[in-house]
Design a protein around this motif. Sequence first.
Motif: not given
Length: 199
Positions: A54-57, A76-81, A87-94
């Motif tokens: 899991p991603d490290n907060p 927001r919670t760490d999980i939400e952040n 999501a930013h990288f899933e949508e905008n990353g190459c």
Amino acid sequence: MGKTTITFSVDIEASGPIPGPWWMCSFGICRTDDVQVGIKRELKPLEIPGLSEPDNPAAMKVVAAGLQEVNWDSGRTDIENVAAVRAHFEENGCDPRQAMVDLEDFIKEQCGKNRGVVIGSPVTFDFMWLYWYAWRLLGKMPEFGYSGLDLRSYFMGMHGVGFLGTGKARYLKHYPNEFEHSHDPLEDARQQGAIWRDM
């Protein structure tokens, strides 16, 4: 005429401490003799079944600091952040492999027949990610090889100080420049590259 060395300043942002279990979110690289010549790539998460963690907060909070589109919201919670940053990288990353191809092409274009070497502070961290990604995704050593130059070590030699006499604030006291340390990897690479250039 013999080969010359072209140094590149690199900076990466990542979702955790080491490649493999965690993924590289973005990288920036620029020439140190002309820091405006560089590229930046944001990457989609690299998922490896049986290895990914899991991603490290704490790491993702640092990544968020370099993004204009995403804020780390204390409401927001760490999980939400973490989910918002991811999501930013899933949508905008190459595609991560394409990002590494782009990196290879950039270094080849800039170097021609000359030797490219990366610098970092510490070079061990940023180098580790790019080297691992090159072998994992391209199946070969990166264009800059297995060598790197460490800004901290160079500063120690230049100024006759020990390890504890180094750090970004001390570099900038001696070699100020117009770039901010923003956690945008290309801006950070440029700041670091300008310090190296001026040393």
